[in-house]
Design a protein around this motif. Sequence first.
Motif, PDB file in Angstrom:
ATOM      1  N   THR A 135      -4.246  10.186  20.110  1.00 37.97           N
ATOM      2  CA  THR A 135      -3.341   9.418  19.250  1.00 37.97           C
ATOM      3  C   THR A 135      -3.725   7.943  19.237  1.00 37.97           C
ATOM      4  OG1 THR A 135      -1.530  10.958  19.654  1.00 37.97           O
ATOM      5  CG2 THR A 135      -0.929   8.753  18.893  1.00 37.97           C
ATOM      6  N   TYR A 136      -3.821   7.399  18.024  1.00 36.67           N
ATOM      7  CA  TYR A 136      -4.221   6.005  17.838  1.00 36.67           C
ATOM      8  C   TYR A 136      -3.188   5.268  16.994  1.00 36.67           C
ATOM      9  CZ  TYR A 136      -8.407   7.705  19.918  1.00 36.67           C
ATOM     10  OH  TYR A 136      -9.279   8.278  20.828  1.00 36.67           O
ATOM     11  N   VAL A 137      -2.852   4.058  17.437  1.00 40.11           N
ATOM     12  CA  VAL A 137      -1.942   3.187  16.689  1.00 40.11           C
ATOM     13  C   VAL A 137      -2.796   2.124  16.004  1.00 40.11           C
ATOM     14  CG1 VAL A 137      -0.093   1.472  16.883  1.00 40.11           C
ATOM     15  CG2 VAL A 137      -0.006   3.563  18.261  1.00 40.11           C
ATOM     16  N   VAL A 138      -2.633   2.019  14.693  1.00 42.77           N
ATOM     17  CA  VAL A 138      -3.388   1.042  13.900  1.00 42.77           C
ATOM     18  C   VAL A 138      -2.361   0.156  13.195  1.00 42.77           C
ATOM     19  CG1 VAL A 138      -5.033   0.724  11.995  1.00 42.77           C
ATOM     20  CG2 VAL A 138      -5.192   2.767  13.462  1.00 42.77           C
ATOM     21  N   THR A 139      -2.316  -1.137  13.488  1.00 40.44           N
ATOM     22  CA  THR A 139      -1.365  -1.988  12.774  1.00 40.44           C
ATOM     23  C   THR A 139      -1.964  -2.398  11.428  1.00 40.44           C
ATOM     24  OG1 THR A 139      -2.140  -4.059  13.781  1.00 40.44           O
ATOM     25  CG2 THR A 139      -0.395  -2.845  14.951  1.00 40.44           C
ATOM     26  N   GLY A 140      -1.112  -2.530  10.429  1.00 47.95           N
ATOM     27  CA  GLY A 140      -1.593  -2.931   9.104  1.00 47.95           C
ATOM     28  C   GLY A 140      -2.474  -1.886   8.451  1.00 47.95           C
ATOM     29  N   GLY A 141      -2.012  -0.630   8.466  1.00 47.55           N
ATOM     30  CA  GLY A 141      -2.846   0.457   7.952  1.00 47.55           C
ATOM     31  C   GLY A 141      -2.626   0.801   6.498  1.00 47.55           C
ATOM     32  N   SER A 142      -1.889  -0.051   5.760  1.00 49.05           N
ATOM     33  CA  SER A 142      -1.596   0.315   4.370  1.00 49.05           C
ATOM     34  C   SER A 142      -2.613  -0.239   3.385  1.00 49.05           C
ATOM     35  CB  SER A 142      -0.188  -0.168   3.991  1.00 49.05           C
ATOM     36  OG  SER A 142      -0.096  -1.565   4.132  1.00 49.05           O
ATOM     37  N   SER A 143      -3.599  -0.975   3.867  1.00 45.76           N
ATOM     38  CA  SER A 143      -4.550  -1.600   2.943  1.00 45.76           C
ATOM     39  C   SER A 143      -5.846  -1.917   3.686  1.00 45.76           C
ATOM     40  CB  SER A 143      -3.910  -2.902   2.421  1.00 45.76           C
ATOM     41  OG  SER A 143      -4.815  -3.679   1.699  1.00 45.76           O
ATOM     42  N   GLY A 144      -6.915  -2.076   2.939  1.00 43.50           N
ATOM     43  CA  GLY A 144      -8.172  -2.627   3.450  1.00 43.50           C
ATOM     44  C   GLY A 144      -8.728  -1.951   4.692  1.00 43.50           C
TER      45      GLY A 144
ATOM     46  N   ALA B 266      -0.724   6.557  13.989  1.00 43.00           N
ATOM     47  CA  ALA B 266       0.522   5.868  13.651  1.00 43.00           C
ATOM     48  C   ALA B 266       0.162   4.500  13.105  1.00 43.00           C
ATOM     49  CB  ALA B 266       1.392   5.713  14.897  1.00 43.00           C
ATOM     50  N   THR B 267       0.827   4.122  12.019  1.00 44.32           N
ATOM     51  CA  THR B 267       0.529   2.804  11.465  1.00 44.32           C
ATOM     52  C   THR B 267       1.787   2.142  10.917  1.00 44.32           C
ATOM     53  OG1 THR B 267      -1.018   1.536  10.121  1.00 44.32           O
ATOM     54  CG2 THR B 267      -0.098   3.509   9.096  1.00 44.32           C
ATOM     55  N   CYS B 268       1.695   0.817  10.783  1.00 45.61           N
ATOM     56  CA  CYS B 268       2.843   0.052  10.274  1.00 45.61           C
ATOM     57  C   CYS B 268       2.353  -1.014   9.295  1.00 45.61           C
ATOM     58  CB  CYS B 268       3.597  -0.621  11.426  1.00 45.61           C
ATOM     59  SG  CYS B 268       2.660  -1.941  12.224  1.00 45.61           S
ATOM     60  N   GLY B 269       3.290  -1.514   8.513  1.00 39.71           N
ATOM     61  CA  GLY B 269       3.054  -2.635   7.606  1.00 39.71           C
ATOM     62  C   GLY B 269       4.427  -3.137   7.196  1.00 39.71           C
ATOM     63  N   ARG B 270       4.475  -4.236   6.441  1.00 36.61           N
ATOM     64  CA  ARG B 270       5.795  -4.781   6.077  1.00 36.61           C
ATOM     65  C   ARG B 270       6.323  -4.190   4.776  1.00 36.61           C
ATOM     66  NH1 ARG B 270       3.618 -10.651   5.858  1.00 36.61           N
ATOM     67  NH2 ARG B 270       2.044  -9.336   4.871  1.00 36.61           N
ATOM     68  N   ASP B 271       5.438  -3.664   3.943  1.00 35.29           N
ATOM     69  CA  ASP B 271       5.850  -3.220   2.611  1.00 35.29           C
ATOM     70  C   ASP B 271       5.908  -1.687   2.557  1.00 35.29           C
ATOM     71  OD1 ASP B 271       5.462  -4.405  -0.584  1.00 35.29           O
ATOM     72  OD2 ASP B 271       5.324  -2.256  -0.188  1.00 35.29           O
ATOM     73  N   ALA B 272       7.122  -1.162   2.352  1.00 35.50           N
ATOM     74  CA  ALA B 272       7.322   0.295   2.389  1.00 35.50           C
ATOM     75  C   ALA B 272       6.535   1.003   1.293  1.00 35.50           C
ATOM     76  CB  ALA B 272       8.810   0.611   2.262  1.00 35.50           C
TER      77      ALA B 272
ATOM     78  N   PHE C 121       1.969   9.112  11.206  1.00 32.31           N
ATOM     79  CA  PHE C 121       3.323   8.570  11.330  1.00 32.31           C
ATOM     80  C   PHE C 121       3.287   7.123  10.822  1.00 32.31           C
ATOM     81  CE2 PHE C 121       6.221   5.900  13.856  1.00 32.31           C
ATOM     82  CZ  PHE C 121       7.433   6.474  13.513  1.00 32.31           C
ATOM     83  N   THR C 122       4.214   6.765   9.939  1.00 33.34           N
ATOM     84  CA  THR C 122       4.241   5.383   9.442  1.00 33.34           C
ATOM     85  C   THR C 122       5.627   4.781   9.638  1.00 33.34           C
ATOM     86  OG1 THR C 122       4.906   5.995   7.195  1.00 33.34           O
ATOM     87  CG2 THR C 122       2.545   5.897   7.612  1.00 33.34           C
ATOM     88  N   ALA C 123       5.664   3.464   9.765  1.00 32.90           N
ATOM     89  CA  ALA C 123       6.954   2.768   9.882  1.00 32.90           C
ATOM     90  C   ALA C 123       6.803   1.358   9.324  1.00 32.90           C
ATOM     91  CB  ALA C 123       7.383   2.702  11.344  1.00 32.90           C
ATOM     92  N   VAL C 124       7.884   0.877   8.704  1.00 31.39           N
ATOM     93  CA  VAL C 124       7.883  -0.489   8.177  1.00 31.39           C
ATOM     94  C   VAL C 124       8.208  -1.431   9.336  1.00 31.39           C
ATOM     95  CG1 VAL C 124       8.968  -2.080   6.551  1.00 31.39           C
ATOM     96  CG2 VAL C 124       8.634   0.316   5.914  1.00 31.39           C
ATOM     97  N   ARG C 125       7.224  -2.186   9.775  1.00 31.35           N
ATOM     98  CA  ARG C 125       7.418  -3.105  10.898  1.00 31.35           C
ATOM     99  C   ARG C 125       6.528  -4.333  10.715  1.00 31.35           C
ATOM    100  NH1 ARG C 125      10.776   0.148  11.607  1.00 31.35           N
ATOM    101  NH2 ARG C 125      11.209   1.450  13.413  1.00 31.35           N
TER     102      ARG C 125
ATOM    103  N   ASN D 162      -4.970  -4.833  13.927  1.00 34.39           N
ATOM    104  CA  ASN D 162      -5.628  -5.191  12.669  1.00 34.39           C
ATOM    105  C   ASN D 162      -4.751  -6.023  11.748  1.00 34.39           C
ATOM    106  OD1 ASN D 162      -7.435  -4.611  10.169  1.00 34.39           O
ATOM    107  ND2 ASN D 162      -5.436  -3.740   9.612  1.00 34.39           N
ATOM    108  N   ALA D 163      -3.422  -5.856  11.803  1.00 37.15           N
ATOM    109  CA  ALA D 163      -2.534  -6.486  10.808  1.00 37.15           C
ATOM    110  C   ALA D 163      -2.734  -7.992  10.778  1.00 37.15           C
ATOM    111  CB  ALA D 163      -1.076  -6.185  11.146  1.00 37.15           C
ATOM    112  N   GLY D 164      -2.766  -8.533   9.586  1.00 38.24           N
ATOM    113  CA  GLY D 164      -2.859  -9.987   9.480  1.00 38.24           C
ATOM    114  C   GLY D 164      -3.494 -10.421   8.193  1.00 38.24           C
ATOM    115  N   GLN D 165      -3.663 -11.717   8.084  1.00 33.85           N
ATOM    116  CA  GLN D 165      -4.310 -12.313   6.918  1.00 33.85           C
ATOM    117  C   GLN D 165      -4.772 -13.703   7.313  1.00 33.85           C
ATOM    118  OE1 GLN D 165      -0.724 -11.917   4.546  1.00 33.85           O
ATOM    119  NE2 GLN D 165      -0.493 -14.145   4.505  1.00 33.85           N
TER     120      GLN D 165
END
Length: 258
Positions: free
Chosen positions: A9-18, A35-41, A54-58, A87-90
């Motif tokens: 099991t791997y958690v990847v932050t910011g997995g909704s793009s790029g 499992a991944t998260c992002g701010r935009d549902a 598994f995804t969650a808005v966080r 990974n999440a960020g800009q």
Amino acid sequence: MDLGLADRTYVVTGGSSGVGLATVRALLDEGANVATCGRDADRLARIGSHDRLFTAVRDVRDADAVREFVTDSADAFGGRIDGLVNNAGQSRMKRLDDTTAEDWRDELELKFAGVLNPLQAARKHLAASGAASVVNVNAVLAKQPETRLITTSAARAGILNLSKSLATELAADGIRVNSVCLGLVDTGQWTRRHAAADSGLSYEDWQAELAADRGIALGRLGRAEEVAYAIVALLSPRASYITGTSIDVCGGVGRGIL
Ligand SMILES: NC(=O)c1ccc[n+]([C@@H]2O[C@H](COP(=O)([O-])OP(=O)(O)OC[C@H]3O[C@@H](n4cnc5c(N)ncnc54)[C@H](OP(=O)(O)O)[C@@H]3O)[C@@H](O)[C@H]2O)c1
């Protein structure tokens, strides 16, 4: 070669793009739970459904929300977490004279919370894994600052330094920590900048000019999948003797020799 990622099991932050999205897809292809998260549902929903996803808005800046996300991620997949991709960020395109005290605070908060919140939340699961790996998605800017990205360059250098300390500190728990340092990778970050530049050039022509201007040896921007390949390799238990290092994935834009 079997990378040994299946059923882990791997958690990847910011997995909704790029880069994050490409990493999520690569891990699913390898048979891993993700499992991944992002701010935009809506953006998260566009990843599509998968029985090992598994995804969650966080927001990674919110320590309590990240703790809940990591706990829910472990619960979704039998209580284990074997790896974490921070990974999440800009980035923040600003020079010294345009940068406010708030910009400095926000940028440092995003970069440091983006690593420390998920890591602290996942630490006990990682320590129990037996094959734990953390990958911090960083930038060549960490070693080669650009004044047009002054806060991001400084924050990135701090994260590279922190990654080294974490690799040393967490080795006793069997947790490896490495970084990938990106050059210019064709993701949402650059499509947004192309739109904002309003140059009159097509995205392809604008990218070609950008690559020439920045001196990218390979003459083009990278693809998210090319970064995901390096991330997945570092996550793999096969990379069991690699810790405390960073891999440039930058098409040769990095000028340093270390
Ligand atoms: N592309 C490049 O050229 C480049 C170069 C150097 C470094 N990087 C770094 O590589 C990483 C990935 O960038 P990318 O190019 O793939 O960007 P992207 O396409 O914009 O994707 C960024 C992802 O992070 C999520 N995100 C952003 N802020 C977040 C937050 N506070 N909490 C939770 N999720 C958040 C976004 O979703 P939401 O917006 O919905 O939250 C999205 O899923 C970033 O850390 C970036 O700074 C990229």
